[in-house]
Design an enzyme around this catalytic site. Structure first.
Site, PDB file in Angstrom:
ATOM      1  N   LYS A 130      -8.135  10.728  16.645  1.00 37.47           N
ATOM      2  CA  LYS A 130      -8.740   9.406  16.495  1.00 37.47           C
ATOM      3  C   LYS A 130      -7.646   8.345  16.316  1.00 37.47           C
ATOM      4  O   LYS A 130      -7.039   8.243  15.260  1.00 37.47           O
ATOM      5  CB  LYS A 130      -9.653   9.394  15.255  1.00 37.47           C
ATOM      6  N   GLY A 171      -1.254   6.041   7.840  1.00 37.97           N
ATOM      7  CA  GLY A 171      -1.978   4.788   7.661  1.00 37.97           C
ATOM      8  C   GLY A 171      -1.764   4.279   6.248  1.00 37.97           C
ATOM      9  O   GLY A 171      -0.748   4.588   5.609  1.00 37.97           O
ATOM     10  N   SER A 172      -2.726   3.527   5.762  1.00 40.35           N
ATOM     11  CA  SER A 172      -2.555   2.893   4.458  1.00 40.35           C
ATOM     12  C   SER A 172      -2.772   3.903   3.325  1.00 40.35           C
ATOM     13  O   SER A 172      -3.429   4.942   3.514  1.00 40.35           O
ATOM     14  CB  SER A 172      -3.544   1.745   4.315  1.00 40.35           C
ATOM     15  N   GLY A 192      -5.439   7.030   2.968  1.00 43.71           N
ATOM     16  CA  GLY A 192      -4.803   8.331   2.719  1.00 43.71           C
ATOM     17  C   GLY A 192      -5.419   9.049   1.528  1.00 43.71           C
ATOM     18  O   GLY A 192      -5.634  10.266   1.557  1.00 43.71           O
ATOM     19  N   GLU A 228       1.151  10.274   5.683  1.00 39.30           N
ATOM     20  CA  GLU A 228       2.276   9.333   5.723  1.00 39.30           C
ATOM     21  C   GLU A 228       1.681   7.945   5.519  1.00 39.30           C
ATOM     22  O   GLU A 228       0.823   7.521   6.292  1.00 39.30           O
ATOM     23  CB  GLU A 228       3.023   9.407   7.060  1.00 39.30           C
ATOM     24  N   GLN A 273      -4.407  -9.212   9.635  1.00 41.56           N
ATOM     25  CA  GLN A 273      -3.058  -8.963   9.140  1.00 41.56           C
ATOM     26  C   GLN A 273      -2.321 -10.287   8.922  1.00 41.56           C
ATOM     27  O   GLN A 273      -1.578 -10.443   7.950  1.00 41.56           O
ATOM     28  CB  GLN A 273      -2.295  -8.054  10.109  1.00 41.56           C
ATOM     29  N   GLU A 282       2.913  -3.553  -0.549  1.00 45.14           N
ATOM     30  CA  GLU A 282       3.292  -3.585   0.868  1.00 45.14           C
ATOM     31  C   GLU A 282       2.600  -4.765   1.544  1.00 45.14           C
ATOM     32  O   GLU A 282       1.380  -4.909   1.467  1.00 45.14           O
ATOM     33  CB  GLU A 282       2.868  -2.289   1.550  1.00 45.14           C
TER      34      GLU A 282
HETATM   35  P1  NAD Z   1      -5.489   2.203   7.883  1.00 36.27           P
HETATM   36  O1  NAD Z   1      -5.433   3.120   6.719  1.00 36.27           O
HETATM   37  O2  NAD Z   1      -6.355   1.016   7.808  1.00 36.27           O
HETATM   38  O3  NAD Z   1      -5.955   2.986   9.187  1.00 36.27           O
HETATM   39  C1  NAD Z   1      -5.291   4.155   9.608  1.00 36.27           C
HETATM   40  C2  NAD Z   1      -6.284   4.994  10.389  1.00 36.27           C
HETATM   41  O4  NAD Z   1      -7.299   5.454   9.488  1.00 36.27           O
HETATM   42  C3  NAD Z   1      -6.992   4.233  11.513  1.00 36.27           C
HETATM   43  O5  NAD Z   1      -7.158   5.069  12.631  1.00 36.27           O
HETATM   44  C4  NAD Z   1      -8.342   3.917  10.868  1.00 36.27           C
HETATM   45  O6  NAD Z   1      -9.368   3.732  11.816  1.00 36.27           O
HETATM   46  C5  NAD Z   1      -8.563   5.169  10.045  1.00 36.27           C
HETATM   47  N1  NAD Z   1      -9.566   5.007   8.973  1.00 36.27           N
HETATM   48  C6  NAD Z   1      -9.940   3.885   8.338  1.00 36.27           C
HETATM   49  N2  NAD Z   1     -10.923   4.152   7.455  1.00 36.27           N
HETATM   50  C7  NAD Z   1     -11.162   5.479   7.512  1.00 36.27           C
HETATM   51  C8  NAD Z   1     -12.043   6.361   6.837  1.00 36.27           C
HETATM   52  N3  NAD Z   1     -12.928   5.951   5.930  1.00 36.27           N
HETATM   53  N4  NAD Z   1     -11.992   7.668   7.143  1.00 36.27           N
HETATM   54  C9  NAD Z   1     -11.118   8.129   8.058  1.00 36.27           C
HETATM   55  N5  NAD Z   1     -10.272   7.335   8.751  1.00 36.27           N
HETATM   56  C10 NAD Z   1     -10.293   6.023   8.480  1.00 36.27           C
HETATM   57  O7  NAD Z   1      -3.975   1.792   8.217  1.00 36.27           O
HETATM   58  P2  NAD Z   1      -3.471   0.786   9.361  1.00 36.27           P
HETATM   59  O8  NAD Z   1      -3.755  -0.608   8.915  1.00 36.27           O
HETATM   60  O9  NAD Z   1      -3.940   1.211  10.701  1.00 36.27           O
HETATM   61  O10 NAD Z   1      -1.901   1.047   9.352  1.00 36.27           O
HETATM   62  C11 NAD Z   1      -1.016   0.369   8.518  1.00 36.27           C
HETATM   63  C12 NAD Z   1      -0.552   1.271   7.401  1.00 36.27           C
HETATM   64  O11 NAD Z   1       0.037   2.446   7.954  1.00 36.27           O
HETATM   65  C13 NAD Z   1       0.527   0.665   6.546  1.00 36.27           C
HETATM   66  O12 NAD Z   1       0.233   0.903   5.192  1.00 36.27           O
HETATM   67  C14 NAD Z   1       1.794   1.417   6.955  1.00 36.27           C
HETATM   68  O13 NAD Z   1       2.788   1.493   5.968  1.00 36.27           O
HETATM   69  C15 NAD Z   1       1.236   2.755   7.260  1.00 36.27           C
HETATM   70  N6  NAD Z   1       2.147   3.513   8.101  1.00 36.27           N
HETATM   71  C16 NAD Z   1       2.851   4.539   7.527  1.00 36.27           C
HETATM   72  C17 NAD Z   1       3.748   5.270   8.278  1.00 36.27           C
HETATM   73  C18 NAD Z   1       4.510   6.402   7.660  1.00 36.27           C
HETATM   74  O14 NAD Z   1       4.987   7.253   8.401  1.00 36.27           O
HETATM   75  N7  NAD Z   1       4.646   6.457   6.348  1.00 36.27           N
HETATM   76  C19 NAD Z   1       3.941   4.961   9.627  1.00 36.27           C
HETATM   77  C20 NAD Z   1       3.219   3.902  10.174  1.00 36.27           C
HETATM   78  C21 NAD Z   1       2.305   3.184   9.406  1.00 36.27           C
END
Ligand code: NAD
Length: 477
Positions: free
Chosen positions: A171, A224-225, A229, A246, A327, A379
């Protein structure tokens, strides 16, 4: 406009399309992409489960050939896919092509790993018994990715998952389905059997949640965030499945009095502002000792003046737009918070208009910040960095480590003593000496500590820790 469908059980399916909008020009629709339902997601998981027994026993030459073919096609189409990436995410074309090349390198690396699968044979503690230690695939893997690396992050999760014999339900982030669709299309045409890789584009609250709720995923790898996570972690514990997270960063870059000023300024400009500051490894805390502070701030400010913010595809653009309106609002809210907290706005801070309507923001530098301010602790994920003044190396190290996060940390110094001490004592998963905190290789482990990461490392051969499970077998001779 053609509808790009989801790939479920080897078939392209889906009728309802969502527009993928270009953040450099919000009048431009990059493409139309299907949005899966919770039921579609369940079907995809069932297909991956059905495909697992055969794929987990597939030959290494078959896995190698499919991964290698995928790498070769991505590389051959790097300009076209890089352009798609720049259009859907907003990073500059050279950055986007670089990320596409990296995705090809990752598939190429894991094509090779498929040929290097190995175990260990040990003598038993008891006579006439042999012990074999092997690694087996874990089952159906759920892959959930963020928007900021639309092709590299999917690549570094999909390639090892398939290499080690797992099947996948993938996804991507809602904002950037284009590159993920391209990967699924390439793998499908490269000969991946039906159901081995399923692409389910759609909302996190629908598709992502259906994955979290499924008892049939053996593992979820998530980037993701931190907030999302934590949901992945809680649901995984409930379902007794493996998970790898991550998440966010608040990465420090220390600049010591003895630093080479040019090296330090270049590293800070790159880490803080390239890719619009939208990298988990971006450094948003520049921790600078007193002796070089004023010179560093003056030189960095001069450097920021040279950075061109414009359309991601325009030649000469250094910084593309922010990814979307939400954002951008977060970034400008934090700029207001920084001002209210008493940090001094040394450069930028304003949104800017360009020829096309887009989410353009000046690179923004605060000085006189403290490590207790919200702009230093939370962040932001935009082109916003703060300078924190410290008296010496010891204070710099303490401030660098005083954060809930621990992904990447950098130091600019010509002192071997301080560089060595920092490498040993930084509480980050990755440490950079005289280099930007962002920008990593594809063949070595990637990951962080504290609130930035959970579980084993991604990338390189260390990826096998998540994507396989160890078996110990005893045989009487
Ligand atoms: P996000 O957490 O909003 O979304 C990440 C993913 O999770 C998306 O595909 C989203 O659709 C999905 N998601 C959202 N709600 C969900 C739920 N209830 N259940 C399951 N999946 C769900 O993050 P984002 O805004 O897409 O990305 C930005 C974040 O990612 C920042 O915090 C950044 O630091 C982090 N990031 C971390 C790394 C790393 O390797 N540490 C790398 C890149 C980005």
């Amino acid at each position: 406009m053609t509808l790009h469908q989801n790939l479920i059980a080897g078939e392209w399916v889906g009728t309802n399309g969502v527009e993928n909008i270009n953040p450099s020009n919000t009048k431009e629709v990059v493409g139309l992409y299907a949005s899966a339902s919770a039921d579609d997601t369940k079907t995809a998981i069932a297909a991956a489960k059905a495909a697992f027994p055969a794929w987990s026993r597939s030959g290494i030459l078959e896995r190698h050939a499919i991964l290698k073919k995928t790498a070769d096609e991505i590389l051959a189409r790097k300009d076209e896919i890089g352009t798609l990436l720049a259009r859907e995410e907003g990073k500059t074309l050279p950055e986007a092509i670089g990320e596409t090349i990296r995705a090809a390198q990752i598939f190429d690396f894991f094509a090779g790993e498929a040929l290097r699968l190995a175990g260990e044979v040990l003598p038993s503690a008891r006579p006439n018994i042999g012990v074999e230690i092997t690694r087996e695939p874990i089952g159906v893997i759920g892959i959930i990715t963020p928007w900021n690396f639309p092709i590299a992050i999917p690549a570094w999760k999909i390639a090892p998952a398939l290499c080690y014999g797992n099947t996948v339900v993938f996804k991507p982030a809602e904002l950037v389905p284009g590159c993920s669709w391209a990967i699924a299309d390439i793998l499908n045409r490269a000969g991946l059997p039906k159901g081995v890789l399923n692409l389910v584009m759609g909302k996190g609250s629908v598709v992502g949640q259906a994955m979290l709720d499924s008892p049939d995923l053996a593992g979820i790898t998530f980037t993701g965030s931190t907030g999302t996570g934590k949901r992945v972690a809680a649901s995984s514990i409930e379902h007794n499945r493996k998970f790898q997270l991550e998440m966010g960063g608040k990465n420090p870059m220390v600049v010591l009095d003895d630093a080479d000023l040019t090296v330090a300024v270049e590293a800070a400009a790159n880490s803080g502002f390239f890719s619009t500051g939208q990298r988990c490894t971006a450094s948003s805390r520049l921790i600078v000792t007193e002796g070089i502070h004023d010179k560093f701030v003056a030189a960095l400010t001069e450097r920021l003046k040279t950075l061109v913010v414009d359309d991601a595809l325009k030649p000469g653009t250094h910084i593309g737009p922010v990814v979307d309106e939400r954002q951008l609002a977060t970034d400008t809210d934090y700029i207001d918070i920084g001002r209210q907290e008493g940090a001094k706005l040394a450069f930028g801070g304003e949104t800017i208009a360009r020829d096309n309507p887009g989410f353009y923001l000046q690179p923004t530098l605060f000085t006189e910040a403290t490590n207790q301010m919200r702009i230093s602790r939370e962040e932001i994920f935009g082109p916003v960095a703060s300078v924190i003044r410290v008296k010496d190396y010891d204070e710099a190290l303490a401030v660098a480590n005083d954060t809930p996060f621990g992904l990447s940390a950098g130091i600019a110094t010509t002192s071997l003593k301080h560089a060595t001490h920092f490498k040993r004592n930084s509480e980050a998963g990755m440490v950079m000496v005289n280099l930007p905190t962002a920008g990593v290789d594809f063949h070595v482990p990637f990951g962080g500590r504290k609130a930035s990461s959970f579980g084993s490392r991604e990338q390189g051969k260390y990826a096998n820790e998540f994507f396989t499970v160890v078996k110990t077998a005893y045989t009487l001779a």
